[in-house]
Every structure is written in structure tokens, then in C-alpha cells.
Design a protein around this motif. Structure first.
Motif, mmCIF file in Angstrom:
data_model
loop_
_atom_site.group_PDB
_atom_site.id
_atom_site.type_symbol
_atom_site.label_atom_id
_atom_site.label_comp_id
_atom_site.label_asym_id
_atom_site.label_seq_id
_atom_site.Cartn_x
_atom_site.Cartn_y
_atom_site.Cartn_z
ATOM 1 N N ALA A 215 0.185 2.843 17.954
ATOM 2 C CA ALA A 215 1.752 2.936 17.765
ATOM 3 C C ALA A 215 2.220 1.217 17.775
ATOM 4 C CB ALA A 215 2.583 3.370 19.016
ATOM 5 N N TRP A 216 1.515 0.676 17.321
ATOM 6 C CA TRP A 216 1.894 -0.707 16.845
ATOM 7 C C TRP A 216 3.235 -1.128 16.157
ATOM 8 C CZ3 TRP A 216 -1.127 -4.236 12.598
ATOM 9 C CH2 TRP A 216 -0.775 -5.665 12.953
ATOM 10 N N THR A 217 3.995 -1.698 16.946
ATOM 11 C CA THR A 217 5.318 -1.751 16.490
ATOM 12 C C THR A 217 5.729 -3.018 15.711
ATOM 13 O OG1 THR A 217 6.139 -0.333 18.378
ATOM 14 C CG2 THR A 217 7.912 -1.782 17.277
ATOM 15 N N LEU A 218 6.224 -2.936 14.596
ATOM 16 C CA LEU A 218 6.519 -4.193 13.666
ATOM 17 C C LEU A 218 7.887 -3.977 13.095
ATOM 18 C CD1 LEU A 218 3.095 -3.850 11.450
ATOM 19 C CD2 LEU A 218 3.589 -5.323 13.245
ATOM 20 N N LYS A 219 8.349 -5.335 13.083
ATOM 21 C CA LYS A 219 9.526 -5.357 12.470
ATOM 22 C C LYS A 219 9.683 -6.182 11.086
ATOM 23 C CE LYS A 219 14.347 -6.304 14.086
ATOM 24 N NZ LYS A 219 15.283 -6.827 15.195
ATOM 25 N N PRO A 220 10.039 -5.746 9.965
ATOM 26 C CA PRO A 220 9.888 -6.486 8.925
ATOM 27 C C PRO A 220 11.309 -7.333 8.924
ATOM 28 C CG PRO A 220 9.431 -4.242 8.419
ATOM 29 C CD PRO A 220 9.934 -4.277 9.825
ATOM 30 N N SER A 221 11.208 -8.740 8.340
ATOM 31 C CA SER A 221 12.475 -9.374 7.986
ATOM 32 C C SER A 221 13.049 -8.816 6.736
ATOM 33 C CB SER A 221 12.052 -10.840 7.594
ATOM 34 O OG SER A 221 11.207 -10.845 6.692
ATOM 35 N N GLY A 222 12.421 -8.208 5.899
ATOM 36 C CA GLY A 222 13.079 -7.317 4.625
ATOM 37 C C GLY A 222 12.288 -6.677 3.889
ATOM 38 N N THR A 223 12.519 -6.810 2.374
ATOM 39 C CA THR A 223 11.403 -6.221 1.530
ATOM 40 C C THR A 223 11.413 -7.413 0.462
ATOM 41 O OG1 THR A 223 12.926 -5.122 0.145
ATOM 42 C CG2 THR A 223 12.229 -3.838 2.056
ATOM 43 N N GLY B 173 0.667 -1.379 0.124
ATOM 44 C CA GLY B 173 0.116 -0.252 -0.042
ATOM 45 C C GLY B 173 0.773 1.164 -0.099
ATOM 46 N N PRO B 174 0.275 2.324 -0.192
ATOM 47 C CA PRO B 174 1.105 3.557 -0.557
ATOM 48 C C PRO B 174 1.813 4.073 0.720
ATOM 49 C CG PRO B 174 -1.172 3.930 -1.206
ATOM 50 C CD PRO B 174 -1.092 2.555 -0.768
ATOM 51 N N ALA B 175 1.174 3.713 2.092
ATOM 52 C CA ALA B 175 1.833 4.263 3.297
ATOM 53 C C ALA B 175 3.193 3.381 3.290
ATOM 54 C CB ALA B 175 1.149 3.968 4.366
ATOM 55 N N VAL B 176 3.038 2.010 3.100
ATOM 56 C CA VAL B 176 4.369 1.081 3.364
ATOM 57 C C VAL B 176 5.422 1.524 2.126
ATOM 58 C CG1 VAL B 176 5.260 -1.163 3.130
ATOM 59 C CG2 VAL B 176 3.289 -0.635 4.699
ATOM 60 N N LEU B 177 4.979 1.576 1.020
ATOM 61 C CA LEU B 177 5.784 1.994 0.013
ATOM 62 C C LEU B 177 6.723 3.383 0.357
ATOM 63 C CD1 LEU B 177 3.727 1.130 -3.310
ATOM 64 C CD2 LEU B 177 5.133 -0.502 -1.985
ATOM 65 N N GLN B 178 5.866 4.266 0.408
ATOM 66 C CA GLN B 178 6.859 5.400 0.963
ATOM 67 C C GLN B 178 7.610 5.405 2.112
ATOM 68 O OE1 GLN B 178 6.474 7.789 -0.911
ATOM 69 N NE2 GLN B 178 4.310 8.892 -1.107
ATOM 70 N N LEU B 179 7.143 4.725 3.183
ATOM 71 C CA LEU B 179 8.196 4.282 4.326
ATOM 72 C C LEU B 179 9.349 3.645 3.989
ATOM 73 C CD1 LEU B 179 7.953 5.242 7.388
ATOM 74 C CD2 LEU B 179 7.329 2.867 7.810
ATOM 75 N N SER B 180 9.165 2.714 2.971
ATOM 76 C CA SER B 180 10.268 1.808 2.751
ATOM 77 C C SER B 180 11.376 2.703 2.450
ATOM 78 C CB SER B 180 9.950 0.898 1.465
ATOM 79 O OG SER B 180 9.769 1.427 0.302
ATOM 80 N N ASN B 181 11.447 3.662 1.783
ATOM 81 C CA ASN B 181 12.587 4.448 1.384
ATOM 82 C C ASN B 181 13.445 4.983 2.437
ATOM 83 O OD1 ASN B 181 11.976 4.396 -1.227
ATOM 84 N ND2 ASN B 181 11.469 6.466 -1.762
ATOM 85 N N TYR B 182 12.748 4.972 3.756
ATOM 86 C CA TYR B 182 13.570 5.678 4.845
ATOM 87 C C TYR B 182 13.706 4.364 6.048
ATOM 88 C CZ TYR B 182 11.843 10.244 3.035
ATOM 89 O OH TYR B 182 11.783 11.212 2.510
ATOM 90 N N TRP B 183 13.272 3.184 5.600
ATOM 91 C CA TRP B 183 13.415 2.119 6.511
ATOM 92 C C TRP B 183 14.734 1.618 6.325
ATOM 93 C CZ3 TRP B 183 13.574 -3.102 5.358
ATOM 94 C CH2 TRP B 183 13.835 -3.931 6.548
ATOM 95 N N GLN B 184 15.393 1.052 7.169
ATOM 96 C CA GLN B 184 16.726 0.297 7.238
ATOM 97 C C GLN B 184 16.577 -1.138 7.620
ATOM 98 O OE1 GLN B 184 19.338 1.274 5.607
ATOM 99 N NE2 GLN B 184 18.548 3.723 5.481
ATOM 100 N N LEU B 185 17.091 -1.969 7.243
ATOM 101 C CA LEU B 185 16.895 -3.525 7.483
ATOM 102 C C LEU B 185 17.396 -3.723 9.131
ATOM 103 C CD1 LEU B 185 16.765 -6.452 6.527
ATOM 104 C CD2 LEU B 185 19.015 -6.615 5.995
ATOM 105 N N GLY B 186 16.632 -4.391 9.695
ATOM 106 C CA GLY B 186 16.877 -4.358 11.111
ATOM 107 C C GLY B 186 16.048 -3.529 12.031
ATOM 108 N N GLU B 187 15.465 -2.759 11.555
ATOM 109 C CA GLU B 187 14.587 -1.468 12.258
ATOM 110 C C GLU B 187 13.198 -1.996 12.284
ATOM 111 O OE1 GLU B 187 17.049 2.815 11.024
ATOM 112 O OE2 GLU B 187 14.933 2.200 9.941
ATOM 113 N N THR B 188 12.599 -1.362 13.321
ATOM 114 C CA THR B 188 10.970 -1.378 13.472
ATOM 115 C C THR B 188 10.588 -0.149 12.914
ATOM 116 O OG1 THR B 188 11.096 -0.363 15.619
ATOM 117 C CG2 THR B 188 11.256 -2.745 15.637
ATOM 118 N N PHE B 189 9.121 -0.337 12.810
ATOM 119 C CA PHE B 189 8.339 0.977 12.290
ATOM 120 C C PHE B 189 6.995 0.790 13.204
ATOM 121 C CE2 PHE B 189 6.648 -2.163 9.387
ATOM 122 C CZ PHE B 189 5.408 -1.716 8.896
ATOM 123 N N SER B 190 6.582 1.922 13.315
ATOM 124 C CA SER B 190 5.068 1.691 14.007
ATOM 125 C C SER B 190 4.075 2.225 13.162
ATOM 126 C CB SER B 190 5.063 2.754 15.169
ATOM 127 O OG SER B 190 5.155 4.139 14.780
#
Length: 398
Positions: free
Chosen positions: A327-335, A239-256
Motif C-alpha cells: 500500500a505504497w502511498t504516492l501523491k502526484p503533483s498533477g498529470t 502504464g494501463p494501471a495509472v491511466l485507468q486510475l487517472s479518471n478517478y483521481w482528483q488533484l491533491g489526492e494520494t493513491f496507493s
């Protein structure tokens, strides 16, 4: 041996814009593309309707290790300039959310427009051309020799418009980075951008079960926050929210994730407790969120209270739960990686290029434009606008 003033490697958005701009100045221009068809990313973008620019283009919509680099080109060829070109060709368009502009009919209209502009000024376009070598030479007007399987070419100016690594099925490759390195340029680390997240923990099953569900959300990392739609998929979150955020997210980080943006969920839950003391929490939240999502959240966040009436849940616990839902905290394993990424972050270091002409500071006559450079736009037409602006900037000087 064929000689041209300008040889453009890559028949995508930036390459065609550069070619037509140079051709309008009377330059002899040839575009080479390795694939069977030019403009493939144009044709597939925006669901086939091409999100060709945005009404609200600002330098802050772009990421780069050299953030001021994009300003000059964006100022000299704006979204209004490209809209005027679209209007000149009588291509109907419409605005969607956040100033995004799309063709009413088909992305084919934008590609046809660019090709028509190129043809009008005599630009040559060749497909199925594999380049086997590039050499800098000093032979009067010829500064480069380009070897191909179909014969050699010479050119006064060489423009690298090869794009990044995104969507290899469309022919994406690292060839442009190889050219940059050959001439001594630094290439900043690349990674997939505007790309869905994947998970390997309990969230993997959650996203699979909720696949297809979309909802408004606000997603955040320390460097950025976006309020757009969130989409659960079989592979993770998109979705647009995640796609936008992926530019700023680094592997190993969480997002809310804020599942109910702009609301005071704590106060609302306390009010619901007073109004419906015997109701279950999942019943109450089912009024605001999809019931399937609420059941998954219950299993993750309040399994011990699954059958507890609202009146028996302390206010402090409701307050804490509201905080978790907003502020649901999630930690992707990657993209999903370059396979589905819309753009490539990183690339040719712009500190070694002229922001006015896109020309190399290390090799006269060598220019880089578009996605091959370390300039990446947000979702919403910004990457196309960078292609138009950078292509036009180089086209004025090659």
C-alpha cells in the motif's frame, strides 16, 4: 447555398458512424472537419492498430455525472454490432488482455471501412473547413445556417461530433463546448483523463531513474481499483494501471500501489528471514522485484536498515514494511494534461440531452455525440464503443 438534411461537425469515430447511419436511411449527409485529414485519433490509437472495442462492455465501464445516460445507446448498438461490421469488411483482428480488440494490421483498416460505408450511401466529407458561425433559423426544412470560410450551408439536423480537448496536436479544441453554450447548454468542468501522473517531490527523481521499468501492480483510490501494468517514465508514472486510475483521481489526492498484488508479503518475508537470516532485505526483495526498484525503495522506506541482516529486523518491522510495499502511498503533483491524455472527462451535460436520440432538449435538431459529451470510458476500447453507439443512436433519428 448548399442544403443538406444532416450536417455533422467532426470527422472522427462518432461523426463518421452517425453519418453512415443517417445515410443508410436515405438522408443527405455532409461531414465537415477543420483539419487536413479525418479520423486522426482512429489512426493513432492502439499504437496504430486501433483498439476498436471490447468484448465486455458494461455501463459500469463509463464515467458520467448522469451514469444511466449511456445505457440506451450501448444496448441498441453493441460491441457485437461493430464486430459484425468489421467482419463484413474482412478486417482481421485479435483479442488482447481484458477483452480488448485490435486490428491485426492497421488502424487504417477501420478508417477505410467507415469511409467506404459513408461513400456507399453518398455521404459527403469535406476537410479544411473552418466554421465561423452557427445560427438557428426557421426556414422550412432548414433549421440551422452554418457559416464557413468556403460559403454558407443550411441543414435540418446539426450533429456536434467535435471530440474533447485531448491531444491538441491532432486538432482537438473546445469548439463543441462553445456550440453547446451558444444554445444554452451546461458544460460540466473538463479535465484530462486516461493520462500519466507527474511528480514534484522525491518521486520525480525515482521515476526518472527507473524510466522504462514496468511491473504488475494494483493501484487504488477510494472510488476505484485497477490491477494492470505500472510503467515508470522520465516524467512520472504511466502504464494501463495509472491511466485507468487517472479518471478517478482528483488533484491533491494520494493513491496507493500494491507492488506485489495477490501475495501475502508479510508471511513471505518472515519465511525468508528464517531461511536466510544473514541476507539483507534488498537481496531478499530482489528475488521478487527489479533490483533497481528495490534500491530506490530502500532509500525511501528503510534507509536505516540498509545493511541490517534479516535476522536483526523485528517481525513487527517486517510486517509494517510489507504493508508499505503493498500500500505504497504516492501523491502526484498533477498529470501530463491534455497533451497526452487519451480522453477528456466532463463535457456537455447529458441531463439536457435525450439518451435515445442524443438530441438537445433545448434546441430541436441539435445533437451531440461521442467525447464532447460527459461520458468517458475506461481504457481498452470503451471510448470507441461509445463513439459507435452514440453516433448510431443519433444517426437513426437525424
Amino acid at each position: 447555398m448548399t442544403h443538406v438534411d444532416v450536417l455533422v461537425i467532426g470527422g472522427g469515430a462518432s461523426g463518421l458512424m452517425c453519418a453512415m447511419t443517417a445515410g443508410q436511411r436515405g438522408r443527405r449527409v455532409l461531414v465537415l472537419d477543420s483539419s487536413n485529414k479525418i479520423g486522426k485519433k482512429i489512426l493513432m490509437s492502439g499504437g496504430g492498430r486501433c483498439n476498436f472495442t471490447n468484448l465486455y462492455v458494461e455501463p459500469g465501464n463509463f464515467l458520467s455525472a448522469n451514469p444511466h445516460f449511456c445505457i440506451s445507446a450501448l444496448d441498441r448498438y453493441t460491441q457485437w454490432d461493430f464486430i459484425a461490421l468489421v467482419d463484413k469488411h474482412r478486417i482481421p483482428w485479435h483479442e488482447r488482455l481484458h477483452g480488448q480488440l485490435f486490428c491485426n494490421d492497421s488502424a487504417k483498416d477501420i478508417l477505410a471501412m467507415l469511409v467506404a460505408e459513408c461513400e456507399q450511401v453518398g455521404v459527403g466529407i469535406r476537410t479544411h473547413v473552418e466554421i465561423t458561425g452557427i445560427t438557428a433559423i426557421d426556414n422550412g426544412e432548414a433549421r440551422f445556417r452554418v457559416q464557413t470560410a468556403k460559403g454558407d450551408l443550411t441543414a435540418h439536423s446539426l450533429v456536434v461530433a467535435t471530440g474533447g480537448l485531448s491531444i491538441p496536436t491532432l486538432g482537438a479544441s473546445g469548439f463543441g463546448y462553445d456550440i453547446a453554450r451558444q444554445f444554452g447548454h451546461s458544460v460540466l468542468p473538463t479535465r484530462a483523463g486516461l493520462v500519466p501522473f507527474t511528480f514534484s517531490d522525491a518521486m520525480k527523481g525515482v521515476t526518472e531513474r527507473l524510466s522504462g521499468l514496468a511491473l504488475p501492480s494494483t493501484v487504488s483510490v477510494p472510488a476505484a481499483t485497477f490491477s494492470e501494468a505500472l510503467l515508470f517514465t522520465h516524467r512520472g508514472l504511466s502504464g494501463p494501471a495509472v491511466l485507468q486510475l487517472s479518471n478517478y483521481w482528483q488533484l491533491g489526492e494520494t493513491f496507493s500501489v500494491d507492488l506485489l498484488p495477490g501475495e501475502n508479503l508479510a508471511d513471505w518475508l518472515k519465511a525468508q528471514k528464517r531461511a536466510h537470516p544473514k541476507a539483507l532485505l534488498r537481496t531478499v526483495l530482489g528475488e521478487r522485484l527489479a533490483k533497481a526498484l528495490v534500491l530506490e525503495l530502500q532509500a525511501l522506506l528503510w534507509p536505516a536498515r540498509a545493511e541490517t541482516a534479516m535476522t536483526d529486523i523485528p517481525d513487527a518491522e517486517l510486517l509494517a514494511l510489507a504493508g508499505e510495499l503493498q500500500a505504497w502511498t504516492l501523491k502526484p503533483s498533477g498529470t501530463e494534461g491534455y497533451r497526452t491524455a487519451e480522453v477528456t472527462l466532463g463535457g456537455v451535460d447529458t441531463r439536457e440531452l435525450s439518451s435515445r436520440t442524443m438530441e438537445s432538449r433545448l434546441q430541436p435538431g441539435l445533437h451531440f455525440i461521442g467525447e464532447v459529451m460527459d461520458v468517458t470510458g475506461w481504457l481498452g476500447g470503451f471510448n470507441f464503443q461509445w463513439a459507435w453507439s452514440s453516433g448510431h443512436a443519433a444517426g437513426q433519428f437525424v
